[in-house]
Design a protein around this motif. Sequence first.
Motif, PDB file in Angstrom:
ATOM      1  N   ALA A 111      26.330  35.476   1.988  1.00 38.85           N
ATOM      2  CA  ALA A 111      27.502  35.063   2.759  1.00 38.85           C
ATOM      3  C   ALA A 111      27.552  35.789   4.102  1.00 38.85           C
ATOM      4  CB  ALA A 111      28.774  35.342   1.966  1.00 38.85           C
ATOM      5  N   ASP A 112      27.161  37.056   4.134  1.00 37.96           N
ATOM      6  CA  ASP A 112      27.206  37.824   5.371  1.00 37.96           C
ATOM      7  C   ASP A 112      26.098  37.450   6.340  1.00 37.96           C
ATOM      8  OD1 ASP A 112      29.393  39.162   4.430  1.00 37.96           O
ATOM      9  OD2 ASP A 112      28.337  41.018   3.960  1.00 37.96           O
ATOM     10  N   SER A 113      25.002  36.890   5.852  1.00 43.44           N
ATOM     11  CA  SER A 113      23.851  36.630   6.714  1.00 43.44           C
ATOM     12  C   SER A 113      24.119  35.537   7.743  1.00 43.44           C
ATOM     13  CB  SER A 113      22.625  36.288   5.884  1.00 43.44           C
ATOM     14  OG  SER A 113      22.786  35.045   5.247  1.00 43.44           O
ATOM     15  N   ASP A 114      25.141  34.724   7.542  1.00 35.13           N
ATOM     16  CA  ASP A 114      25.447  33.645   8.473  1.00 35.13           C
ATOM     17  C   ASP A 114      26.537  34.000   9.469  1.00 35.13           C
ATOM     18  OD1 ASP A 114      23.567  31.936   7.411  1.00 35.13           O
ATOM     19  OD2 ASP A 114      24.961  31.082   5.965  1.00 35.13           O
ATOM     20  N   SER A 115      27.165  35.133   9.302  1.00 29.21           N
ATOM     21  CA  SER A 115      28.308  35.470  10.132  1.00 29.21           C
ATOM     22  C   SER A 115      28.069  36.742  10.948  1.00 29.21           C
ATOM     23  CB  SER A 115      29.537  35.667   9.236  1.00 29.21           C
ATOM     24  OG  SER A 115      30.584  36.221   9.968  1.00 29.21           O
ATOM     25  N   PRO A 116      27.923  36.597  12.267  1.00 28.29           N
ATOM     26  CA  PRO A 116      27.744  37.802  13.078  1.00 28.29           C
ATOM     27  C   PRO A 116      28.952  38.733  12.982  1.00 28.29           C
ATOM     28  CG  PRO A 116      27.889  35.845  14.479  1.00 28.29           C
ATOM     29  CD  PRO A 116      27.880  35.387  13.060  1.00 28.29           C
TER      30      PRO A 116
END
Length: 106
Positions: free
Chosen positions: A56-61
């Motif tokens: 989930a975190d990998s797509d959100s800067p």
Amino acid sequence: MPTTLKTARGIYAIASAAPIARAAGSVVVTLGLERGDGIEKFALRCRIATGVIGNADSDSPEKLIERIAPWLEREFEQTREAALKSIRTERQLLEISFDQTNRGPF
């Protein structure tokens, strides 16, 4: 909205300076830092192995910056100096890698 770092040099805003780049097994986020009074700006890259972050975190800067910010605040002086030196002498952005051997904030 940029996240802020409280450092001995003053307040710095930290924000994504480029779209997230994906490489084999990692995510690269480019961070731009600017002192509150605008007197200093610099940038650096963080290469983060996908194995140390959740999907989930990998797509959100923004989420990645939230996780990196406390670590960067603690390591600010050394990171700032290395980033400025890299820009000045090597003419490229400093790249910090976070993986299984150097988890950093992950």
